[in-house]
Scaffold this active site. Sequence first.
Site, mmCIF file in Angstrom:
data_model
loop_
_atom_site.group_PDB
_atom_site.id
_atom_site.type_symbol
_atom_site.label_atom_id
_atom_site.label_comp_id
_atom_site.label_asym_id
_atom_site.label_seq_id
_atom_site.Cartn_x
_atom_site.Cartn_y
_atom_site.Cartn_z
ATOM 1 N N ASP A 47 0.664 -1.001 -0.441
ATOM 2 C CA ASP A 47 -0.139 0.188 0.199
ATOM 3 C C ASP A 47 0.914 0.977 -0.526
ATOM 4 O O ASP A 47 1.976 1.405 0.100
ATOM 5 C CB ASP A 47 -1.054 -0.062 1.200
ATOM 6 N N HIS A 64 2.987 3.451 -9.182
ATOM 7 C CA HIS A 64 2.736 2.007 -9.330
ATOM 8 C C HIS A 64 4.051 1.525 -9.861
ATOM 9 O O HIS A 64 4.542 -0.218 -9.473
ATOM 10 C CB HIS A 64 1.280 1.228 -10.042
ATOM 11 N N LEU A 158 11.013 -20.872 -3.832
ATOM 12 C CA LEU A 158 10.317 -20.153 -3.377
ATOM 13 C C LEU A 158 8.008 -19.367 -3.924
ATOM 14 O O LEU A 158 8.224 -19.868 -5.507
ATOM 15 C CB LEU A 158 10.796 -18.203 -3.564
HETATM 16 C C1 FPP Z 1 -2.310 0.005 -3.074
HETATM 17 O O1 FPP Z 1 -0.813 1.361 -3.492
HETATM 18 C C2 FPP Z 1 -1.368 -0.508 -4.520
HETATM 19 C C3 FPP Z 1 -1.987 -1.385 -5.419
HETATM 20 C C4 FPP Z 1 -3.752 -1.118 -5.805
HETATM 21 C C5 FPP Z 1 -1.243 -1.594 -6.819
HETATM 22 C C6 FPP Z 1 -0.183 -2.597 -6.577
HETATM 23 C C7 FPP Z 1 0.553 -3.122 -7.365
HETATM 24 C C8 FPP Z 1 2.020 -3.037 -7.829
HETATM 25 C C9 FPP Z 1 3.669 -3.020 -6.630
HETATM 26 C C10 FPP Z 1 2.988 -3.059 -9.064
HETATM 27 C C11 FPP Z 1 2.531 -3.843 -10.248
HETATM 28 C C12 FPP Z 1 2.908 -5.149 -9.269
HETATM 29 C C13 FPP Z 1 3.590 -7.014 -9.555
HETATM 30 C C14 FPP Z 1 3.272 -7.633 -8.282
HETATM 31 C C15 FPP Z 1 3.309 -6.682 -10.552
HETATM 32 P P1 FPP Z 1 -2.329 2.329 -3.482
HETATM 33 O O2 FPP Z 1 -2.599 3.181 -4.879
HETATM 34 O O3 FPP Z 1 -3.651 2.473 -2.590
HETATM 35 O O4 FPP Z 1 -1.747 4.005 -2.854
HETATM 36 P P2 FPP Z 1 -2.200 5.096 -1.603
HETATM 37 O O5 FPP Z 1 -3.416 4.154 -0.664
HETATM 38 O O6 FPP Z 1 -1.350 5.435 -1.835
HETATM 39 O O7 FPP Z 1 -3.591 5.960 -2.816
#
Ligand code: FPP
Length: 269
Positions: A47, A64, A158
């Site tokens: 997050d 992201h 893993l």
């Molecule tokens: C939450 O942060 C994160 C996500 C919804 C997406 C997670 C994706 C990645 C880490 C990149 C791609 C992953 C892979 C496995 C290729 P948020 O957008 O909710 O952040 P915020 O709460 O600060 O708005």
Amino acid sequence: MNPVSLTAVSTTANIVNSADAPHASTDALLQQLQGAPVPKHIAIIMDGNGRWARSRHMPRPFGHRAGMKAVRAVVEASIAAGVEWLSLFAFSQENWQRPQPEISALMSLLEEYIQSELRELREQGVRIRVHGDLSRLNAAAAAAVERAVAETAHCTRLGLNLFISYGGRAELVRAMQLVAKDVQAGVITPEQVDEDTIRARLFTQDCPDPDLLIRTSGERRLSNFMLWQVAYAELYISNVLWPDFDRTALFEAILDFQGRDRRFGKVDK
Ligand code: FPP
């Protein structure tokens, strides 16, 4: 990062930023954590990508993309530490409600991740599984996922569970439907339904429950992630935003875990 165990958090003022706190070198942390059992299975709610981007006056997909690099670091660190299973919450069912450009960026990143990392992941012995309602993925993302799963099926070092288009309640509904069908078909009786019956119908049927659940960015919610499986997981809330979560942060989380007293509802002898 001076990480904060859930139990240790009384006010948000307790949460401090990693940059503020001195920490041992990463190698020293690795050596230190090898002195005690490491969690077999770590689950992570990644997050804070959006906030990370916003603090740099950049659009959310920029966060992201940086988050994808953190995934690489954490996979490598997990292998180094001897973790056997890593579960990452990459895209929730609720995330489909985000603006279309952000959804497209996330799907493209998933494809890019598989495209650019697959060979190395295979060489590192990473077996990829992808869990969730994959019927909602576009054709390119679905094909990438299928390829990643097929080409790493033989790997044993893993297990990497990527949860995409996933919701914990939906996973349980699916499991219940499978049980109901077996009852209807006379394969089992209602009286025979027990925890193992449910467990065998979850996406994670062949991996142990997470020992440690990490959530980054200081949020203290489960957000519908692995609801059944985290029943006895130790919770660890890190104030680090996901793109900044690195090898050191993971090792610190493991060390914190090693200091926990896990009783599973029993009392110490
Ligand atoms: C939450 O942060 C994160 C996500 C919804 C997406 C997670 C994706 C990645 C880490 C990149 C791609 C992953 C892979 C496995 C290729 P948020 O957008 O909710 O952040 P915020 O709460 O600060 O708005």
